[in-house]
Design a protein around this motif. Structure first.
Motif, PDB file in Angstrom:
ATOM      1  N   PRO A  70      24.671  -4.209  20.285  1.00  0.00           N
ATOM      2  CA  PRO A  70      24.414  -2.797  20.589  1.00  0.00           C
ATOM      3  C   PRO A  70      25.261  -2.265  21.739  1.00  0.00           C
ATOM      4  O   PRO A  70      25.767  -3.029  22.551  1.00  0.00           O
ATOM      5  N   SER A  71      25.358  -0.950  21.782  1.00  0.00           N
ATOM      6  CA  SER A  71      26.006  -0.282  22.908  1.00  0.00           C
ATOM      7  C   SER A  71      25.162  -0.499  24.155  1.00  0.00           C
ATOM      8  O   SER A  71      23.940  -0.442  24.098  1.00  0.00           O
ATOM      9  N   LEU A  72      25.799  -0.766  25.277  1.00  0.00           N
ATOM     10  CA  LEU A  72      25.045  -0.885  26.527  1.00  0.00           C
ATOM     11  C   LEU A  72      25.311   0.321  27.418  1.00  0.00           C
ATOM     12  O   LEU A  72      25.109   0.276  28.621  1.00  0.00           O
ATOM     13  N   LYS A  73      25.812   1.398  26.798  1.00  0.00           N
ATOM     14  CA  LYS A  73      26.016   2.608  27.586  1.00  0.00           C
ATOM     15  C   LYS A  73      25.307   3.820  27.000  1.00  0.00           C
ATOM     16  O   LYS A  73      25.307   4.879  27.610  1.00  0.00           O
ATOM     17  N   SER A  74      24.706   3.697  25.806  1.00  0.00           N
ATOM     18  CA  SER A  74      24.106   4.878  25.198  1.00  0.00           C
ATOM     19  C   SER A  74      23.013   5.411  26.130  1.00  0.00           C
ATOM     20  O   SER A  74      22.271   4.643  26.755  1.00  0.00           O
ATOM     21  N   LYS A  75      22.975   6.717  26.207  1.00  0.00           N
ATOM     22  CA  LYS A  75      21.999   7.352  27.105  1.00  0.00           C
ATOM     23  C   LYS A  75      20.587   6.993  26.663  1.00  0.00           C
ATOM     24  O   LYS A  75      19.712   6.704  27.471  1.00  0.00           O
ATOM     25  N   SER A  76      20.396   7.003  25.329  1.00  0.00           N
ATOM     26  CA  SER A  76      19.070   6.733  24.792  1.00  0.00           C
ATOM     27  C   SER A  76      18.556   5.359  25.219  1.00  0.00           C
ATOM     28  O   SER A  76      17.401   5.202  25.607  1.00  0.00           O
ATOM     29  N   LEU A  77      19.434   4.348  25.190  1.00  0.00           N
ATOM     30  CA  LEU A  77      19.000   3.001  25.590  1.00  0.00           C
ATOM     31  C   LEU A  77      18.859   2.920  27.104  1.00  0.00           C
ATOM     32  O   LEU A  77      17.837   2.503  27.637  1.00  0.00           O
ATOM     33  N   MET A  78      19.905   3.313  27.793  1.00  0.00           N
ATOM     34  CA  MET A  78      19.954   3.058  29.229  1.00  0.00           C
ATOM     35  C   MET A  78      18.944   3.894  30.016  1.00  0.00           C
ATOM     36  O   MET A  78      18.559   3.528  31.116  1.00  0.00           O
ATOM     37  N   SER A  79      18.505   5.022  29.454  1.00  0.00           N
ATOM     38  CA  SER A  79      17.532   5.816  30.202  1.00  0.00           C
ATOM     39  C   SER A  79      16.096   5.398  29.882  1.00  0.00           C
ATOM     40  O   SER A  79      15.168   5.797  30.571  1.00  0.00           O
ATOM     41  N   THR A  80      15.907   4.599  28.828  1.00  0.00           N
ATOM     42  CA  THR A  80      14.521   4.227  28.490  1.00  0.00           C
ATOM     43  C   THR A  80      14.224   2.749  28.693  1.00  0.00           C
ATOM     44  O   THR A  80      13.059   2.351  28.716  1.00  0.00           O
ATOM     45  N   MET A  81      15.255   1.920  28.804  1.00  0.00           N
ATOM     46  CA  MET A  81      14.994   0.487  28.967  1.00  0.00           C
ATOM     47  C   MET A  81      14.736   0.197  30.447  1.00  0.00           C
ATOM     48  O   MET A  81      15.628   0.348  31.270  1.00  0.00           O
ATOM     49  N   PRO A  82      13.506  -0.204  30.795  1.00  0.00           N
ATOM     50  CA  PRO A  82      13.237  -0.497  32.206  1.00  0.00           C
ATOM     51  C   PRO A  82      14.075  -1.676  32.693  1.00  0.00           C
ATOM     52  O   PRO A  82      14.491  -2.528  31.893  1.00  0.00           O
ATOM     53  N   LEU A  83      14.276  -1.722  33.986  1.00  0.00           N
ATOM     54  CA  LEU A  83      15.136  -2.760  34.563  1.00  0.00           C
ATOM     55  C   LEU A  83      14.648  -4.178  34.240  1.00  0.00           C
ATOM     56  O   LEU A  83      15.450  -5.064  33.962  1.00  0.00           O
ATOM     57  N   ASN A  84      13.336  -4.399  34.241  1.00  0.00           N
ATOM     58  CA  ASN A  84      12.858  -5.769  33.961  1.00  0.00           C
ATOM     59  C   ASN A  84      13.085  -6.152  32.496  1.00  0.00           C
ATOM     60  O   ASN A  84      13.343  -7.308  32.178  1.00  0.00           O
ATOM     61  N   PHE A  85      13.042  -5.156  31.612  1.00  0.00           N
ATOM     62  CA  PHE A  85      13.320  -5.400  30.193  1.00  0.00           C
ATOM     63  C   PHE A  85      14.812  -5.742  30.020  1.00  0.00           C
ATOM     64  O   PHE A  85      15.184  -6.702  29.335  1.00  0.00           O
ATOM     65  N   LEU A  86      15.651  -4.970  30.708  1.00  0.00           N
ATOM     66  CA  LEU A  86      17.096  -5.215  30.647  1.00  0.00           C
ATOM     67  C   LEU A  86      17.411  -6.614  31.176  1.00  0.00           C
ATOM     68  O   LEU A  86      18.106  -7.409  30.517  1.00  0.00           O
ATOM     69  N   ALA A  87      16.856  -6.932  32.360  1.00  0.00           N
ATOM     70  CA  ALA A  87      17.150  -8.234  32.962  1.00  0.00           C
ATOM     71  C   ALA A  87      16.613  -9.371  32.095  1.00  0.00           C
ATOM     72  O   ALA A  87      17.271 -10.404  31.939  1.00  0.00           O
ATOM     73  N   SER A  88      15.455  -9.180  31.482  1.00  0.00           N
ATOM     74  CA  SER A  88      14.918 -10.272  30.672  1.00  0.00           C
ATOM     75  C   SER A  88      15.685 -10.399  29.362  1.00  0.00           C
ATOM     76  O   SER A  88      15.843 -11.497  28.838  1.00  0.00           O
ATOM     77  N   SER A  89      16.215  -9.285  28.836  1.00  0.00           N
ATOM     78  CA  SER A  89      17.043  -9.379  27.622  1.00  0.00           C
ATOM     79  C   SER A  89      18.261 -10.248  27.910  1.00  0.00           C
ATOM     80  O   SER A  89      18.717 -10.992  27.051  1.00  0.00           O
ATOM     81  N   ILE A  90      18.799 -10.140  29.126  1.00  0.00           N
ATOM     82  CA  ILE A  90      19.985 -10.929  29.490  1.00  0.00           C
ATOM     83  C   ILE A  90      19.568 -12.369  29.834  1.00  0.00           C
ATOM     84  O   ILE A  90      20.161 -13.330  29.374  1.00  0.00           O
ATOM     85  N   GLY A  91      18.512 -12.497  30.611  1.00  0.00           N
ATOM     86  CA  GLY A  91      18.105 -13.827  31.068  1.00  0.00           C
ATOM     87  C   GLY A  91      17.591 -14.712  29.949  1.00  0.00           C
ATOM     88  O   GLY A  91      17.928 -15.888  29.870  1.00  0.00           O
ATOM     89  N   PHE A  92      16.773 -14.144  29.062  1.00  0.00           N
ATOM     90  CA  PHE A  92      16.140 -14.952  28.015  1.00  0.00           C
ATOM     91  C   PHE A  92      16.737 -14.719  26.642  1.00  0.00           C
ATOM     92  O   PHE A  92      16.411 -15.427  25.688  1.00  0.00           O
ATOM     93  N   GLY A  93      17.591 -13.694  26.515  1.00  0.00           N
ATOM     94  CA  GLY A  93      18.238 -13.424  25.235  1.00  0.00           C
ATOM     95  C   GLY A  93      17.247 -12.961  24.190  1.00  0.00           C
ATOM     96  O   GLY A  93      16.100 -12.619  24.487  1.00  0.00           O
ATOM     97  N   ARG A  94      17.702 -12.948  22.939  1.00  0.00           N
ATOM     98  CA  ARG A  94      16.845 -12.618  21.805  1.00  0.00           C
ATOM     99  C   ARG A  94      16.927 -13.802  20.845  1.00  0.00           C
ATOM    100  O   ARG A  94      17.858 -13.870  20.035  1.00  0.00           O
TER     101      ARG A  94
END
Ligand code: HEC
Ligand code: HEC
Length: 363
Positions: A70-94
């Motif tokens: 996915p895009s990591l710059k779309s306004k829709s994603l970046m304005s709604t994904m909380p920081l802990n969700f973002l960090a956990s997506s990176i830390g723990f992956g999918r």
């Protein structure tokens, strides 16, 4: 400061998560209230992004460079994904998708601090104000949600939400963090400048609720578990079957070897080296027997350290199925390695075919 950091990084994972969520709730989720990064932190985050993420998410964070990331710059994603969700997506992956876990305790290459810094950087550079979404569950008609999903969404997100061109929505790690309002927002507004369009006109509010409720029903419960990491192989064990004959691979486009030829070569105890070019945490999860971790983010200087340069076949694979392994094979070819190839189908197809794998040790 340094000793505090060391103490923090030495803590048990769950406890650290707890600390981090405390820290985050203290500073608040709002992007405006997250203190700006120092110049050094920003530069380090930008460099880490290029080293670890650009392969799939693109140099400009536009998405879709490989694996339908996915895009990591779309306004829709970046304005709604909380920081802990973002960090956990990176830390723990999918789990089960090409998005690997990057946290060191999961076998990945990054520290918790680096992941948080990268997350804050991603938010700041995207530059969109945080939209606070309600936490309340959204109810709806499950059956209608499923019907709509099959009609409108399955072609991109998979029949069971397992992900195809669109991300996996039935993914436990996704659903553990995505709130109903977050899912509903993505359906309603789409993700700007991506394949995911806004459904605010095509579907009524009620239908979007039904879909959200259906996607939520696919949750199966998940929590991150630190791993007992398997020891890395010794350089003297890199070559499989050192006394065996060289395999005779028929390559496609001078580069890609079909996986059944590799399986045969393994069964016939042929001499070769197999490189797992995915994020190291994926090697810890499961890999082709005898494969050594050679993640795509290794430097050109280090890539050939301890590899035999005597005509022994060197085969690389990734999940992608080509992006990461191509990168490593290109580096090796540039350095004059002769018999090199990429497993054409990639690791997910290898798994689907129930070819042999070695699982890492899980706690
Ligand atoms: C043409 C393909 C396509 C169709 C059809 C489609 N999507 Fe998507 N969807 C995508 C892609 C691609 C993304 C990721 C976009 C990005 O951020 O780059 C996405 C993202 C999403 C997300 C956000 C996931 C996340 O990780 O944040 C949700 C939720 C979603 N889609 C739900 C739906 C639903 C529900 C439908 C049916 C009404 C649907 N999509 C139809 C391609 C599609
Ligand atoms: C091998 C390719 C690959 C690499 C490298 C990669 N990703 Fe991903 N990433 C993906 C894919 C594919 C998905 C969607 C997974 C799914 O189906 O849910 C994803 C999903 C994500 C998401 C969730 C986005 C959303 O819409 O829900 C974030 C955030 C993310 N990646 C950040 C990163 C960061 C930061 C890095 C570098 C540290 C990185 N990724 C490296 C392939 C990759």
């Amino acid at each position: 400061m340094r000793s505090e950091l060391t103490e923090f990084t030495g803590m048990n994972l769950h406890f650290r998560l707890f600390i981090c969520s405390l820290f985050l709730s203290f500073v608040g989720w709002s992007q405006n209230r997250i203190p700006p990064l120092t110049r050094m932190d920003s530069e380090q985050a930008a460099a880490n992004y290029q080293q670890y993420c650009a392969l799939c998410h693109g140099e400009e964070r536009e998405g879709d460079a490989a694996d339908y990331a996915p895009s990591l710059k779309s306004k829709s994603l970046m304005s709604t994904m909380p920081l802990n969700f973002l960090a956990s997506s990176i830390g723990f992956g999918r789990p089960g998708t090409p998005m690997a876990a990057y946290l060191d305790e999961m076998g990945g290459p990054m520290s918790m601090r680096e992941i948080f810094t990268l997350s804050v950087w991603l938010k700041q550079i995207a530059g969109h104000e945080q939209i606070e979404l309600p936490l309340d569950p959204i109810g709806g008609d499950l059956e209608n949600g499923q019907l709509l999903f099959r009609q409108k969404c399955a072609q991109c997100h998979g029949k069971k939400g397992e992900g195809v061109e669109g991300p996996a929505l039935a993914n436990p790690a996704f659903l553990a963090f995505a709130t109903d309002a977050y899912i509903h927002y993505a359906i309603t507004n789409g993700r700007d400048e991506t394949q995911m369009k806004a459904y605010n006109k095509e579907l009524s509010e009620e239908e979007r609720n039904d879909l959200t409720h259906y996607i939520r029903s696919l949750a199966s419960g998940w929590s991150p578990e630190p791993k007992e990491l398997a020891p890395y192989p010794n350089p003297e064990d890199y070559t499989l079957n050192p006394l065996g004959a060289h395999p005779e691979f028929q390559l496609k486009q001078g580069r890609y070897v079909p996986m059944d030829q590799v399986l045969n070569a393994l069964n016939e105890k042929k001499r070769m080296v197999i490189l797992d070019t995915r994020t190291s945490s994926e090697w810890h999860n499961a890999h082709i027997p005898g494969a050594i971790p050679m993640p795509y983010y290794i430097s050109e200087m280090e890539v050939d350290k301890d590899l035999p340069k005597d005509g022994t076949w060197i085969i690389a694979y990734c999940a992608c199925p080509h992006a990461a392994s191509d990168k490593i094979i290109n580096m090796l070819r540039k350095k004059g390695f002769e018999n090199t190839a990429v497993i054409d189908e990639g690791f997910f197809k290898w798994l689907d075919a129930q070819y042999p794998i070695t699982a890492g040790q899980m706690r």
